[in-house]
Design a protein around this motif. Structure first.
Motif, short mmCIF file in Angstrom:
data_model
loop_
_atom_site.label_atom_id
_atom_site.label_comp_id
_atom_site.label_asym_id
_atom_site.label_seq_id
_atom_site.Cartn_x
_atom_site.Cartn_y
_atom_site.Cartn_z
N VAL A 166 39.14 37.35 43.17
CA VAL A 166 38.64 37.00 41.91
C VAL A 166 39.70 36.70 41.18
O VAL A 166 40.43 37.76 40.47
CB VAL A 166 37.62 38.23 41.44
N PRO A 167 40.07 35.72 40.55
CA PRO A 167 40.98 35.25 39.60
C PRO A 167 40.98 36.16 38.37
O PRO A 167 40.14 36.40 37.96
CB PRO A 167 41.13 33.85 39.42
N PRO A 168 42.07 36.22 37.59
CA PRO A 168 42.16 36.73 36.26
C PRO A 168 41.08 36.05 35.38
O PRO A 168 41.02 34.91 35.52
CB PRO A 168 43.56 36.37 35.84
N ALA A 169 40.35 36.95 34.66
CA ALA A 169 39.51 36.14 33.64
C ALA A 169 40.14 35.57 32.60
O ALA A 169 41.48 35.68 32.31
CB ALA A 169 38.61 37.40 32.98
N HIS A 170 39.69 34.46 31.91
CA HIS A 170 40.09 33.66 30.73
C HIS A 170 41.21 33.30 30.96
O HIS A 170 42.11 33.09 30.11
CB HIS A 170 40.59 34.70 29.61
N THR A 171 41.49 32.61 32.18
CA THR A 171 42.80 31.83 32.42
C THR A 171 42.22 30.81 33.30
O THR A 171 41.06 30.78 33.88
CB THR A 171 43.91 32.72 33.29
N GLU A 172 42.97 29.84 33.46
CA GLU A 172 42.55 28.56 34.34
C GLU A 172 42.67 29.03 35.76
O GLU A 172 43.62 29.68 36.36
CB GLU A 172 43.53 27.46 34.49
N ALA A 173 41.55 29.12 36.40
CA ALA A 173 41.49 29.61 37.87
C ALA A 173 42.20 28.76 39.08
O ALA A 173 42.47 29.31 40.08
CB ALA A 173 39.93 29.98 38.33
N ALA A 174 42.22 27.40 38.74
CA ALA A 174 42.50 26.52 39.85
C ALA A 174 43.98 26.88 40.36
O ALA A 174 44.09 26.98 41.72
CB ALA A 174 42.70 25.08 39.18
N PRO A 175 45.12 27.48 39.95
CA PRO A 175 46.42 27.84 40.48
C PRO A 175 46.17 29.07 41.24
O PRO A 175 46.49 28.92 42.58
CB PRO A 175 47.04 28.03 39.16
N SER A 197 30.14 31.78 38.79
CA SER A 197 29.46 30.68 37.97
C SER A 197 30.38 29.89 36.99
O SER A 197 29.96 28.49 36.92
CB SER A 197 28.67 31.44 36.88
N GLY A 198 31.24 30.54 36.47
CA GLY A 198 32.08 29.41 35.40
C GLY A 198 33.26 28.55 36.53
O GLY A 198 33.82 27.57 35.77
N ASP A 199 33.32 28.79 37.75
CA ASP A 199 34.41 28.01 38.34
C ASP A 199 34.21 27.57 39.62
O ASP A 199 35.11 27.30 40.42
CB ASP A 199 35.85 28.70 38.04
N TYR A 200 32.85 27.69 39.85
CA TYR A 200 32.81 27.22 41.48
C TYR A 200 32.85 26.04 41.93
O TYR A 200 33.36 25.57 43.06
CB TYR A 200 31.26 27.87 42.10
N GLU A 201 32.70 24.87 40.94
CA GLU A 201 32.96 23.57 41.46
C GLU A 201 34.41 23.19 41.57
O GLU A 201 34.92 22.56 42.64
CB GLU A 201 32.54 22.70 40.25
N VAL A 211 31.09 30.08 47.79
CA VAL A 211 30.96 30.38 46.48
C VAL A 211 29.94 31.54 46.03
O VAL A 211 29.02 31.64 46.77
CB VAL A 211 30.59 29.22 45.63
N ARG A 212 30.45 32.15 45.17
CA ARG A 212 29.60 33.59 44.75
C ARG A 212 28.87 33.40 43.31
O ARG A 212 29.79 33.60 42.45
CB ARG A 212 30.69 34.75 44.96
N VAL A 213 27.65 32.90 43.35
CA VAL A 213 27.42 32.71 42.27
C VAL A 213 26.05 33.38 41.57
O VAL A 213 25.09 33.52 42.18
CB VAL A 213 26.88 31.25 42.03
N GLY A 214 26.23 34.11 40.57
CA GLY A 214 25.36 35.05 39.94
C GLY A 214 24.74 34.36 38.82
O GLY A 214 23.39 33.78 38.68
#
Ligand SMILES: *Cc1c(COP(=O)(O)O)cnc(C)c1O
Length: 222
Positions: A166-175, A197-201, A211-214
């Protein structure tokens, strides 16, 4: 805005996964959508089952034990994933209840899960959770501890399917997704549980297999 009916929400998420997969030259079938139903009652889960969803995730053993045995008797082909932190004293119950465990993050838990699996002769797929952003409050093993933990899991005969983060919240998850994918490659692991939900694509374009989508399926949690 989320569509009102669960069937349309499910179709929207599945279409977005398929689109992201094709952009990345991947087969949509290579990605498992885990519908994260934590906090949502059975009445909100049933419409997704009717719409064809079969893979679900919960973050608490107790809550899952209260909700899923009844649903499973009606839909025997359900797969249930645990995505939340797991205390070692709940390992037995988790092994009995879940088909996959995404939060294997320390030696004591590896040992407890191995004991429970041997005793029950049941081996849920395991994902080793990595604290990918090196955050003090987060679950997951430190990146530097990953090689030793994977070796312990191998010796204990845990069926390790891949890595989870689970990447840090409120940052760009891609890296962070890219880093998790590299760690998995380095260790010869093919499973990658990443993307919510915010970054599964984004996660799918970077190789997510789970992917874990709630929220995008159920709406907000109280
Ligand atoms: C709750 C949860 C999710 C789903 O989050 P949404 O943003 O609602 O999609 C995914 N993974 C874990 C580990 C969770 O606890």
């Amino acid at each position: 805005m989320l569509p009102d009916d669960p069937e349309t929400r499910l179709k929207t998420v599945r279409d977005a996964i398929a689109h992201a997969a094709r952009l990345a030259g991947r087969e949509p079938d290579a990605i498992t959508l885990i519908a994260i139903s934590k906090t949502h009652p059975i009445e909100e889960i049933e419409p997704l089952l009717v719409a064809g969803q079969r893979v679900f995730g919960e973050n608490r053993v107790q809550e899952a034990a209260a909700k899923w045995p009844a649903l499973r008797s009606a839909w025997p082909d359900i797969a249930l994933h645990l995505v939340g932190q797991l205390q070692s004293n709940k390992a037995e119950e988790a092994v009995a209840l879940f088909d996959a465990i995404h939060s294997v993050d320390r030696s004591s838990l590896v040992a407890a899960l191995a004991r429970a699996m041997d005793k029950q002769d049941r081996r849920p797929a395991c994902f080793v959770q990595v604290n990918i952003g090196d955050e003090a409050q987060k679950g997951g093993c430190a990146i530097s501890d990953l090689p030793a933990l994977l070796e312990e899991a191998r010796v204990a005969n845990l069926p390790v399917a891949g890595l989870m983060a689970v990447p840090p919240a409120h940052t760009e998850a891609a890296p962070y997704f890219a880093l998790l994918a590299k760690l998995a490659r380095d260790h010869g692991l093919t499973g990658l549980s990443m993307g919510m939900s915010g970054d599964y694509e984004t996660a799918v374009t970077l190789g997510a297999t789970h992917v874990r989508v709630g929220t995008a399926l159920f709406g907000g949690r109280a």
